[in-house]
Design a protein around this motif. Sequence first.
Motif, PDB file in Angstrom:
ATOM      1  N   UNK A 140      -6.570  -8.387  -0.071  1.00  0.00           N
ATOM      2  CA  UNK A 140      -7.274  -9.071   0.998  1.00  0.00           C
ATOM      3  C   UNK A 140      -7.539 -10.357   0.662  1.00  0.00           C
ATOM      4  N   UNK A 141      -6.860 -11.182   1.425  1.00  0.00           N
ATOM      5  CA  UNK A 141      -7.059 -12.900   1.247  1.00  0.00           C
ATOM      6  C   UNK A 141      -8.520 -13.076   1.473  1.00  0.00           C
ATOM      7  N   UNK A 142      -9.018 -13.926   1.071  1.00  0.00           N
ATOM      8  CA  UNK A 142     -10.466 -14.571   1.381  1.00  0.00           C
ATOM      9  C   UNK A 142     -11.454 -13.349   1.114  1.00  0.00           C
ATOM     10  N   UNK A 143     -11.172 -12.170   0.462  1.00  0.00           N
ATOM     11  CA  UNK A 143     -12.125 -11.253   0.148  1.00  0.00           C
ATOM     12  C   UNK A 143     -11.649 -10.887  -1.507  1.00  0.00           C
ATOM     13  N   UNK A 197      -9.952 -24.849   1.667  1.00  0.00           N
ATOM     14  CA  UNK A 197      -9.839 -23.655   2.086  1.00  0.00           C
ATOM     15  C   UNK A 197     -10.568 -23.507   3.468  1.00  0.00           C
ATOM     16  N   UNK A 198     -11.081 -24.451   3.916  1.00  0.00           N
ATOM     17  CA  UNK A 198     -12.083 -24.443   5.016  1.00  0.00           C
ATOM     18  C   UNK A 198     -11.311 -23.812   6.279  1.00  0.00           C
ATOM     19  N   UNK A 199     -10.269 -24.409   6.491  1.00  0.00           N
ATOM     20  CA  UNK A 199      -9.442 -24.053   7.795  1.00  0.00           C
ATOM     21  C   UNK A 199      -9.067 -22.408   7.716  1.00  0.00           C
ATOM     22  N   UNK A 200      -8.573 -22.013   6.708  1.00  0.00           N
ATOM     23  CA  UNK A 200      -7.708 -20.749   6.392  1.00  0.00           C
ATOM     24  C   UNK A 200      -8.830 -19.818   6.373  1.00  0.00           C
ATOM     25  N   UNK A 201      -9.975 -20.227   5.592  1.00  0.00           N
ATOM     26  CA  UNK A 201     -11.262 -19.294   5.678  1.00  0.00           C
ATOM     27  C   UNK A 201     -11.795 -18.922   7.094  1.00  0.00           C
ATOM     28  N   UNK A 203      -9.900 -19.195   9.726  1.00  0.00           N
ATOM     29  CA  UNK A 203      -8.814 -18.188  10.490  1.00  0.00           C
ATOM     30  C   UNK A 203      -9.089 -16.807  10.054  1.00  0.00           C
ATOM     31  N   UNK A 204      -9.595 -16.513   8.703  1.00  0.00           N
ATOM     32  CA  UNK A 204      -9.625 -15.167   8.292  1.00  0.00           C
ATOM     33  C   UNK A 204     -11.028 -14.447   8.781  1.00  0.00           C
ATOM     34  N   UNK A 205     -11.879 -15.232   8.939  1.00  0.00           N
ATOM     35  CA  UNK A 205     -13.143 -14.827   9.604  1.00  0.00           C
ATOM     36  C   UNK A 205     -12.966 -14.491  11.050  1.00  0.00           C
ATOM     37  N   UNK A 206     -12.283 -15.378  11.775  1.00  0.00           N
ATOM     38  CA  UNK A 206     -11.873 -14.847  12.880  1.00  0.00           C
ATOM     39  C   UNK A 206     -11.100 -13.784  13.113  1.00  0.00           C
ATOM     40  N   UNK A 207     -10.021 -13.545  12.481  1.00  0.00           N
ATOM     41  CA  UNK A 207      -9.536 -12.379  12.637  1.00  0.00           C
ATOM     42  C   UNK A 207     -10.180 -11.118  12.256  1.00  0.00           C
ATOM     43  N   UNK A 208     -10.972 -11.207  11.222  1.00  0.00           N
ATOM     44  CA  UNK A 208     -12.048 -10.180  11.043  1.00  0.00           C
ATOM     45  C   UNK A 208     -12.928  -9.864  12.256  1.00  0.00           C
ATOM     46  N   UNK A 209     -13.345 -10.953  12.993  1.00  0.00           N
ATOM     47  CA  UNK A 209     -14.240 -10.543  14.167  1.00  0.00           C
ATOM     48  C   UNK A 209     -13.479  -9.936  15.112  1.00  0.00           C
ATOM     49  N   UNK A 210     -12.061 -10.433  15.332  1.00  0.00           N
ATOM     50  CA  UNK A 210     -11.282  -9.896  16.477  1.00  0.00           C
ATOM     51  C   UNK A 210     -11.094  -8.455  16.192  1.00  0.00           C
ATOM     52  N   UNK A 211     -10.840  -7.943  14.778  1.00  0.00           N
ATOM     53  CA  UNK A 211     -10.634  -6.540  14.432  1.00  0.00           C
ATOM     54  C   UNK A 211     -11.736  -5.731  14.596  1.00  0.00           C
ATOM     55  N   UNK A 212     -12.993  -6.292  14.496  1.00  0.00           N
ATOM     56  CA  UNK A 212     -14.119  -5.326  14.396  1.00  0.00           C
ATOM     57  C   UNK A 212     -14.395  -5.046  16.000  1.00  0.00           C
ATOM     58  N   UNK A 213     -13.841  -5.662  16.864  1.00  0.00           N
ATOM     59  CA  UNK A 213     -14.119  -5.290  18.093  1.00  0.00           C
ATOM     60  C   UNK A 213     -13.369  -3.859  18.555  1.00  0.00           C
ATOM     61  N   UNK A 214     -12.441  -3.542  17.767  1.00  0.00           N
ATOM     62  CA  UNK A 214     -11.793  -2.324  17.718  1.00  0.00           C
ATOM     63  C   UNK A 214     -12.031  -1.466  16.452  1.00  0.00           C
ATOM     64  N   UNK A 215     -13.067  -1.668  15.805  1.00  0.00           N
ATOM     65  CA  UNK A 215     -13.284  -0.884  14.548  1.00  0.00           C
ATOM     66  C   UNK A 215     -13.886   0.544  14.743  1.00  0.00           C
ATOM     67  N   UNK A 216     -13.700   1.341  13.797  1.00  0.00           N
ATOM     68  CA  UNK A 216     -14.398   2.605  13.956  1.00  0.00           C
ATOM     69  C   UNK A 216     -15.781   2.545  13.754  1.00  0.00           C
ATOM     70  N   UNK A 217     -16.475   3.642  14.640  1.00  0.00           N
ATOM     71  CA  UNK A 217     -17.979   3.741  14.558  1.00  0.00           C
ATOM     72  C   UNK A 217     -18.313   4.345  13.138  1.00  0.00           C
ATOM     73  N   UNK A 218     -19.565   3.779  12.674  1.00  0.00           N
ATOM     74  CA  UNK A 218     -19.807   4.584  11.195  1.00  0.00           C
ATOM     75  C   UNK A 218     -20.150   6.052  11.430  1.00  0.00           C
ATOM     76  N   UNK A 219     -20.474   6.681  12.687  1.00  0.00           N
ATOM     77  CA  UNK A 219     -20.420   8.112  12.666  1.00  0.00           C
ATOM     78  C   UNK A 219     -19.363   8.674  12.063  1.00  0.00           C
TER      79      UNK A 219
END
Length: 271
Positions: A140-143, A197-201, A203-219
């Motif tokens: 996982x880049x940037x992780x 690394x600021x720009x790529x980081x 971008x990675x943060x934005x990609x995560x935010x987008x994915x989180x909109x469709x993420x699974x519920x903790x339940x």
Amino acid sequence: MNAHFGTTAIVTGASSGIGRASAEALAQAGFTVFGTSRRPTDNGPENVTMLACDVTDDSSVALLVSTVLSKTGRIDVLVNNAGVGLLAGAEESSVAQVQALFDVNLFGVVRMTNAVLPAMRQRGEGRIINIGSILGVIPAAYSAHYAATKHALEGYSESLDHEIRAFNIRVAIIEPAYTKTVFDQNGWEPDFPLNDYAEARATAAAAIRDVMLKADPPELVAEAVVTAATTDRLKRRYKVGKTARQIGLLRRLVPAEAFDKALRKQTRLPV
């Protein structure tokens, strides 16, 4: 190990997210549940006794376990959920920051596990359920450092399971993908951010935010925790959600070069 009233479970990091959902689900399944948070809270999960515990502190962990044993006389299930994230280029974190990350995500698990094992061995049964991540089996880049803690947790969990099986104690690891919690919002920032690394980081943060909109519920993760805590046919790993199962399958079957390109595309890195 079929769940029944009176069976005792500890869930670390139970004040929110996966830990809260897991604690509530175990309580609904008939467990006497003790949840932990770093600071005392009056807003804990329903039907769960909350206790303060810092998994990075030996004495705090020892006090928690002795308190639970004094109240119930047994610990049947430990869910190691407490953890923290870090979104940063690998070069942007000092060794001290990486050590602090490991102290929560890996050594916190080791502390809790070592603390409960004597009581489990004495009773001749127990379950230890570690909340891992699909990032424990893929890069996982940037992780990089977060993924390293989860890769280490994979090796620790599987190896430990072989060692303690003779005492009728088993270990399972839960491997969710992105889950709708405040985990990503509460993650750490790099302590030595670099402009390179600021720009790529970002971008990675934005990609995560987008994915989180469709993420699974903790339940959904909590359901897997209850299954691992109660089933008589324990699996070593439980991939939770469609995304985690797909990624796990692709990691095994897709050629490395193709997987690499797909991963970079997903995280919006140049292919």
